[in-house]
Design an enzyme around this catalytic site. Structure first.
Site, PDB file in Angstrom:
ATOM      1  N   ASP A 149       0.850  -1.467   0.085  1.00 46.06           N
ATOM      2  CA  ASP A 149      -0.310  -0.055   0.356  1.00 46.06           C
ATOM      3  C   ASP A 149       0.742   1.012   0.068  1.00 46.06           C
ATOM      4  O   ASP A 149       2.111   1.190   0.691  1.00 46.06           O
ATOM      5  CB  ASP A 149      -0.941   0.273   0.937  1.00 46.06           C
ATOM      6  CG  ASP A 149      -1.759  -1.281   0.920  1.00 46.06           C
ATOM      7  OD1 ASP A 149      -2.550  -1.369   0.279  1.00 46.06           O
ATOM      8  OD2 ASP A 149      -2.392  -1.529   2.025  1.00 46.06           O
ATOM      9  N   ASP A 183      -6.647  -1.099  -4.218  1.00 46.37           N
ATOM     10  CA  ASP A 183      -8.384  -0.822  -3.455  1.00 46.37           C
ATOM     11  C   ASP A 183      -9.090  -0.026  -3.573  1.00 46.37           C
ATOM     12  O   ASP A 183      -9.978   0.597  -3.610  1.00 46.37           O
ATOM     13  CB  ASP A 183      -7.269  -0.528  -1.917  1.00 46.37           C
ATOM     14  CG  ASP A 183      -6.797  -1.455  -1.400  1.00 46.37           C
ATOM     15  OD1 ASP A 183      -6.980  -2.915  -1.051  1.00 46.37           O
ATOM     16  OD2 ASP A 183      -5.605  -1.521  -0.557  1.00 46.37           O
TER      17      ASP A 183
END
Length: 216
Positions: A149, A183
């Site tokens: 991420d 995401d």
């Protein structure tokens, strides 16, 4: 131009583009930054912040090694189901719904790639830059890798007032989770389905009534 846009809106094109962008960004982060390293992009509102999570989207986790394996296997089964539904939809299905399904599927595949392969092909990122296929092997086994991420938007922070239920007097930060392209694709796909659900899931009766009213 219309033909080009039509190609871009096809499920396979969307899935390919999302996966290429998602994996390119993740590999760039993984091979150029240490875990925990960050730099500002837009003042104090937007950072590239390298973190990894062993669980679900937006840094949520799912209990231990067996939980991680179960989650990875569940993802694969879920992606297979989504792919089957997406590519067997009738031609009359609204294009917007197909686009949303493609975004969700691409995002899910993107994070599965991290979980399945990153632990095998990369070494750890603690206090070092990761390299492809290190001599000592990867940092984890197949299906036990961590999702990369990097996007962090700490837009504003403060303290809940004393009268606020549950979190009275506690500090808060919005938006706290760090996320990736995959995401974002999943979130956009689900969000658009929620917003346009009436248009995407019209019943035949509703469509007939609308056509009748237009003809009148």
């Amino acid at each position: 131009m219309k033909k080009f846009l039509n190609i871009l809106s096809k499920p396979l094109t969307i899935i390919f583009l999302v996966l290429v962008i998602d994996q390119a960004v993740k590999i760039w982060i993984k091979t150029t930054m240490y875990l925990g390293q960050e730099f500002p992009v837009l003042g104090n509102w937007f950072y590239i912040h390298f973190t990894e999570n062993p669980g679900m989207a937006f840094g949520m986790e799912f209990g231990g090694e067996w939980g991680k394996l179960a989650l990875s296997l569940f993802r694969i089964v879920a992606v297979s189901g989504i792919a089957y539904v997406l590519f067997t939809l009738p031609k009359t299905t609204p294009k917007g719904l197909k686009i949303c399904g493609s975004l969700i599927l691409a995002g899910a595949i993107g994070n599965i790639i991290d979980s399945a392969f990153y632990g095998v092909i990369f070494n750890d990122s603690f206090n070092q830059l990761a390299t492809f296929f290190p001599e000592g092997g990867g940092y984890e086994t197949f299906l036990h890798g961590r999702v990369v991420d990097m996007f962090w938007f700490p837009l504003f922070e403060g303290t809940f007032p004393e009268w606020f239920p549950l979190w009275a007097g506690e500090d808060y930060l919005f938006f706290r989770p760090v996320f990736n392209i995959a995401d974002a694709a999943i979130s956009v796909g689900i969000g658009l389905i929620f917003i346009f659900q009436k248009r995407f899931f019209k019943t035949p009766a509703v469509e007939v009534n609308e056509e009748a009213s237009q003809s009148e």
